[in-house]
Design a protein around this motif. Structure first.
Motif, PDB file in Angstrom:
ATOM      1  N   LEU A   1      -3.109   4.403  -2.112  1.00 43.19           N
ATOM      2  CA  LEU A   1      -3.707   5.256  -1.018  1.00 43.19           C
ATOM      3  C   LEU A   1      -4.065   6.631  -1.552  1.00 43.19           C
ATOM      4  O   LEU A   1      -3.051   7.464  -1.885  1.00 43.19           O
ATOM      5  CB  LEU A   1      -3.301   5.334   0.022  1.00 43.19           C
TER       6      LEU A   1
ATOM      7  N   ASP B   1       1.363   5.559  -0.720  1.00 39.47           N
ATOM      8  CA  ASP B   1       0.746   6.843  -0.800  1.00 39.47           C
ATOM      9  C   ASP B   1       0.685   7.414  -2.045  1.00 39.47           C
ATOM     10  O   ASP B   1       1.875   7.282  -2.703  1.00 39.47           O
ATOM     11  CB  ASP B   1       1.041   7.886   0.298  1.00 39.47           C
TER      12      ASP B   1
ATOM     13  N   ILE C   1       0.871  -1.157  -0.103  1.00 33.14           N
ATOM     14  CA  ILE C   1       0.060  -0.033   0.042  1.00 33.14           C
ATOM     15  C   ILE C   1       0.955   1.175  -0.026  1.00 33.14           C
ATOM     16  O   ILE C   1       1.788   1.227   0.879  1.00 33.14           O
ATOM     17  CB  ILE C   1      -1.067   0.120   1.294  1.00 33.14           C
TER      18      ILE C   1
ATOM     19  N   SER D   1      -6.081   1.004  -8.894  1.00 34.07           N
ATOM     20  CA  SER D   1      -4.617   1.227  -8.513  1.00 34.07           C
ATOM     21  C   SER D   1      -3.738   1.453  -9.803  1.00 34.07           C
ATOM     22  O   SER D   1      -2.990   2.357 -10.155  1.00 34.07           O
ATOM     23  CB  SER D   1      -3.971   0.708  -7.473  1.00 34.07           C
TER      24      SER D   1
ATOM     25  N   ALA E   1      -7.785   2.223   0.555  1.00 30.75           N
ATOM     26  CA  ALA E   1      -6.840   2.382  -0.538  1.00 30.75           C
ATOM     27  C   ALA E   1      -7.566   2.134  -1.819  1.00 30.75           C
ATOM     28  O   ALA E   1      -8.664   1.410  -1.631  1.00 30.75           O
ATOM     29  CB  ALA E   1      -5.513   1.566  -0.788  1.00 30.75           C
TER      30      ALA E   1
END
Length: 280
Positions: free
Chosen positions: A206, A171, A169, A269, A263
């Motif tokens: 995230l 940022d 995960i 993502s 997230a």
């Protein structure tokens, strides 16, 4: 026979801590009192003589299984278990990362949350080199090469351990910082997307819009061993904490679980990273 040789990829052995040396001396005393050599004890507890020697020299944190088998074989009457609990409450310094790297080689699950930079297992050579070349105080060229080589060697874990589950995960802002310049960031995102395509690797971003989240206290790593033991490692500026305490591990598990829910999904993502790559 269970064993993991001492990690030498970064050019040195772990520095023993005082608590480990003390435990090792106590363990050696029980072994000798029971009439065992290291070689004779090895088959009885199903750990190698090298592993036993590393514990006695204070160079290795003994596993729970190792302690349990030793307790029974050496008739330690619970003393080793009590001593091991004292170890679990001793925070390590940055040197503990070498012990963590040893555990990584055996892990069946590894969770990473990072808010400062792309995790080492996902870095490109150009990105890693930029980080090491700009470290303060400055490293020599030889030291930079040693560090970069060690990081690239460690990354083989992703492909060498296809049965290990790697979860990252990261940022979003980590990918917006132009570390090393646009070309380096482009290559970095391409590499992360490539790693995320592996069946045993999951990458979640995230998003900035999330605001407050459970990772505000900083980065963290959790791993599970083949014996289903959990360990954690958290880094600071010039130190690191190697964590074994069940209550602390439980807290970090809760934070990781909440972070995963907040997230973006792995699919979203990848979409975001692709769009960020295209905008560079």
């Amino acid at each position: 026979m269970e064993d993991a040789s001492t990690d030498t990829y970064d050019g040195g052995k772990p520095e023993p801590s005082g608590s480990l040396r003390t435990f090792g001396a106590v363990y050696q005393g029980f072994r000798e009192n029971a009439g065992f050599t290291q070689e004779a004890l090895a088959p009885a507890i199903r750990y190698s003589a090298h592993y036993i020697g590393s514990v006695e020299q204070g160079r290795r944190l003994p596993s729970k299984t190792f302690i349990d088998r030793s307790e029974e074989t050496l008739n330690a009457n619970g003393v080793l278990r009590k001593a091991a609990k004292r170890l679990s409450k001793q925070p390590g310094l940055a040197r503990w990362f070498r012990e963590w790297a040893e555990l990584e080689k055996q892990a069946i699950s590894l969770y990473t949350y990072e808010c400062r930079l792309v995790p080492g297992l996902l870095q490109t050579e150009a990105y890693a080199r930029t980080l090491f070349e700009n470290r303060v105080p400055l490293l020599s060229e030889e030291e930079v090469e040693i560090q970069v080589t060690a990081r690239l060697e460690r990354q083989k874990l992703l492909r060498d351990r296809p049965n290990t589950s790697f979860s990252f995960i990261i940022d979003e802002h980590v990918f917006t910082r132009p570390t090393g310049g646009v070309d380096t960031v482009r290559g970095l995102i391409d590499h992360v997307l490539e790693c995320a395509s592996l069946r045993n690797v999951e990458v979640q971003v995230l998003p900035l819009e999330r605001g407050i989240h459970p990772g505000m206290d900083g980065p963290m790593r959790l791993l599970e061993t083949p014996d289903n033991e959990w360990f954690a490692y958290c880094e600071g500026q010039e130190s690191g904490l190697f964590l074994c305490d069940p209550k602390t591990i439980s807290t970090l598990h809760m934070r990781c679980a909440k972070l995963r829910s907040q997230a973006l999904t792995p699919e979203d993502s990848r979409g975001l990273l692709t769009r960020m790559r295209g905008a560079l």
